[in-house]
Design a protein around this motif. Structure first.
Motif, short mmCIF file in Angstrom:
data_model
loop_
_atom_site.label_atom_id
_atom_site.label_comp_id
_atom_site.label_asym_id
_atom_site.label_seq_id
_atom_site.Cartn_x
_atom_site.Cartn_y
_atom_site.Cartn_z
N LYS A 1 -26.17 37.38 109.42
CA LYS A 1 -27.29 36.80 108.71
C LYS A 1 -28.47 37.76 108.75
O LYS A 1 -28.69 38.43 109.76
CB LYS A 1 -27.68 35.46 109.34
N LYS A 2 -29.21 37.83 107.67
CA LYS A 2 -30.30 38.80 107.57
C LYS A 2 -31.65 38.11 107.35
O LYS A 2 -31.72 37.06 106.71
CB LYS A 2 -30.03 39.78 106.43
N ALA A 3 -32.69 38.73 107.88
CA ALA A 3 -34.06 38.26 107.66
C ALA A 3 -34.99 39.45 107.86
O ALA A 3 -34.59 40.48 108.44
CB ALA A 3 -34.41 37.15 108.64
N ASP A 4 -36.19 39.32 107.37
CA ASP A 4 -37.18 40.38 107.62
C ASP A 4 -37.50 40.45 109.11
O ASP A 4 -37.56 41.52 109.69
CB ASP A 4 -38.46 40.12 106.82
N ILE A 5 -37.69 39.27 109.70
CA ILE A 5 -38.09 39.20 111.12
C ILE A 5 -37.24 38.15 111.83
O ILE A 5 -37.05 37.04 111.33
CB ILE A 5 -39.57 38.84 111.27
N ILE A 6 -36.74 38.52 113.00
CA ILE A 6 -36.09 37.56 113.89
C ILE A 6 -37.04 37.33 115.06
O ILE A 6 -37.47 38.28 115.72
CB ILE A 6 -34.75 38.08 114.42
N ALA B 1 -45.88 33.29 116.01
CA ALA B 1 -45.46 34.52 115.35
C ALA B 1 -44.73 34.21 114.05
O ALA B 1 -44.94 34.87 113.03
CB ALA B 1 -44.57 35.33 116.28
N ALA B 2 -43.87 33.19 114.09
CA ALA B 2 -43.14 32.79 112.89
C ALA B 2 -44.08 32.28 111.81
O ALA B 2 -43.90 32.55 110.61
CB ALA B 2 -42.11 31.72 113.24
N LEU B 3 -45.10 31.54 112.21
CA LEU B 3 -46.09 31.03 111.26
C LEU B 3 -46.79 32.18 110.56
O LEU B 3 -46.88 32.21 109.32
CB LEU B 3 -47.11 30.16 112.00
N TYR B 4 -47.29 33.14 111.32
CA TYR B 4 -48.04 34.26 110.72
C TYR B 4 -47.14 35.13 109.85
O TYR B 4 -47.55 35.57 108.76
CB TYR B 4 -48.69 35.10 111.82
N ALA B 5 -45.93 35.38 110.31
CA ALA B 5 -45.03 36.24 109.54
C ALA B 5 -44.57 35.57 108.24
O ALA B 5 -44.57 36.19 107.17
CB ALA B 5 -43.83 36.62 110.39
N ASN C 1 -45.27 35.90 103.56
CA ASN C 1 -44.18 35.94 102.59
C ASN C 1 -42.99 36.76 103.08
O ASN C 1 -42.27 37.37 102.29
CB ASN C 1 -44.66 36.49 101.24
N LEU C 2 -42.78 36.77 104.39
CA LEU C 2 -41.61 37.42 104.96
C LEU C 2 -40.57 36.35 105.32
O LEU C 2 -40.93 35.22 105.67
CB LEU C 2 -41.98 38.19 106.22
N SER C 3 -39.30 36.72 105.22
CA SER C 3 -38.25 35.79 105.65
C SER C 3 -38.14 35.86 107.18
O SER C 3 -38.09 36.94 107.76
CB SER C 3 -36.91 36.14 105.00
N VAL C 4 -38.12 34.70 107.81
CA VAL C 4 -38.15 34.62 109.27
C VAL C 4 -37.10 33.64 109.77
O VAL C 4 -36.94 32.55 109.23
CB VAL C 4 -39.54 34.14 109.77
N ILE C 5 -36.36 34.06 110.79
CA ILE C 5 -35.45 33.16 111.50
C ILE C 5 -35.89 33.10 112.95
O ILE C 5 -36.07 34.14 113.60
CB ILE C 5 -33.99 33.63 111.40
N ILE C 6 -36.07 31.88 113.46
CA ILE C 6 -36.41 31.67 114.87
C ILE C 6 -35.14 31.28 115.61
O ILE C 6 -34.47 30.31 115.25
CB ILE C 6 -37.44 30.53 115.03
N GLY D 1 -41.51 28.41 105.22
CA GLY D 1 -40.14 28.84 105.00
C GLY D 1 -39.40 29.41 106.18
O GLY D 1 -38.22 29.76 106.06
N ALA D 2 -40.05 29.56 107.32
CA ALA D 2 -39.35 30.05 108.51
C ALA D 2 -38.23 29.08 108.88
O ALA D 2 -38.41 27.87 108.84
CB ALA D 2 -40.31 30.23 109.68
N GLU D 3 -37.06 29.63 109.25
CA GLU D 3 -35.92 28.81 109.61
C GLU D 3 -35.74 28.80 111.13
O GLU D 3 -36.02 29.78 111.80
CB GLU D 3 -34.64 29.34 108.96
N TYR D 4 -35.24 27.68 111.63
CA TYR D 4 -34.94 27.55 113.05
C TYR D 4 -33.44 27.44 113.22
O TYR D 4 -32.77 26.70 112.49
CB TYR D 4 -35.63 26.31 113.61
N ALA D 5 -32.89 28.20 114.18
CA ALA D 5 -31.44 28.18 114.40
C ALA D 5 -31.14 28.32 115.89
O ALA D 5 -31.89 28.96 116.62
CB ALA D 5 -30.77 29.31 113.62
#
Length: 315
Positions: free
Chosen positions: A3-8, A19-23, A27-32, A74-78
């Motif tokens: 799986k890919k994202a701009d920031i993990i 950090a996820a909120l700011y990123a 407009n960056l894709s983020v996975i927490i 749009g940040a996702e949690y996994a």
């Protein structure tokens, strides 16, 4: 499949969520990724009295508010138990028990865990009277006598919490004075249900076939051994950074804390660290949130630089 994202973001405590909120707001894709419920140790805190904007707020409530804010853009949690990070230059490979992730930047927010005494009886009676979380387990000891091991902020704060439930709380400390903040000390000394044993080395946690019955300790001054009856023992003797998965990156100090600069950058470009996992003096929700805001913005700037370099290379 990777799986890919701009920031993990590794860790969903207050720092990781910020950090996820700011990123994601940039407009960056983020996975927490986290191996537990979002909110971290806030979920184990009954009342938080030192977070700006709230006179007092329940820990789980603040955790939910932070999570709602962190995911609104749009940040996702996994779920993810991270086992390692491989630095491939402009791409970072994050390995977990459930698969791999790729990102341009990584924010480490794994936090820390309570240190153990490593004495007889501690493991044997874990969950049967030995605890590291008064909010989690305090209700089991209503109207009973309990012991708290330690003398810092956590020990005194949790001791005061237990005093609302237990009939008696005895804080056992290896020194002759507390290390907790003055306001917490004053509250503890003024509470008639809180007692102290000074200059004491805790040697063993005692119990029967089912539960804890007491604590054996040695007076460091006289050398005499004593037994304190107790139905529960709550241990607060320090914390260890949760950084075993990052030893190969060369970003840790001798004690296992991540070393960063003031912009949360580690020595590896594109890898940031925030919150309790960092080499720092004050570990609080407020400092983790500040770290998270800085890391989210710095990760955005780092990715922008990568994009600019790609354009230069193409041209």
């Amino acid at each position: 499949m990777t799986k890919k994202a701009d920031i993990i973001v590794i860790g969903a405590g207050p720092g990781g969520l910020t950090a996820a909120l700011y990123a994601s707001r940039s407009n960056l894709s983020v996975i927490i990724l986290d191996r537990g419920i979002y909110g971290g140790q806030m979920n184990n805190t009954a009342a938080i009295e030192n977070y700006p904007g709230f006179k007092s707020v329940l820990g789980p409530d603040l955790a939910q508010k932070m999570y709602d804010g962190a995911t609104q853009f749009g940040a996702e949690y996994a779920y993810g138990n991270v086992t390692g990070i491989k630095d491939n230059g402009d791409v970072k490979l994050i390995s977990t028990d459930d698969g791999d992730y790729e990102a341009k930047a990584v924010v480490i927010a794994t936090g820390a865990e309570h240190r153990k005494l490593e004495i007889p009886g501690e493991n044997d009676y874990s969950g049967r009277g030995v605890s590291y979380c008064a909010v989690c387990d305090g209700a089991f000891f209503k109207n009973r006598e309990v012991a708290v091991i330690g003398g810092g902020d956590s020990a005194v704060e949790e001791g005061l919490y237990l005093a609302q439930l237990a009939s008696k709380v005895t804080i056992i400390h290896r020194r002759d004075q507390l290390r907790a903040q003055k306001i917490m000390q004053d509250r503890a000394f003024a509470n008639p249900k809180v007692n102290f044993i000074w200059n004491a080395n805790t040697e063993e946690i005692l119990g029967d076939d089912q539960k804890v019955t007491g604590v054996r300790y040695t007076d460091k001054v006289s050398g005499e051994a004593h037994t304190l009856p107790a139905s529960g023992v709550f241990i607060y003797v320090g914390i260890n950074a949760l950084t075993d998965s990052f030893t190969d990156l060369g970003i840790l100090d001798d004690a296992g804390w991540v070393v960063t600069d003031d912009h949360m950058r580690t020595k590896v470009p594109g890898i940031f660290a925030i919150g309790d996992v960092r080499q720092k003096d004050l570990r609080q929700i407020t400092t983790s949130v500040g770290d998270g805001g800085m890391a989210g913005q710095q990760a955005y700037a780092y990715i922008q630089d990568l994009a600019a370099k790609d354009k230069e290379t193409i041209s």
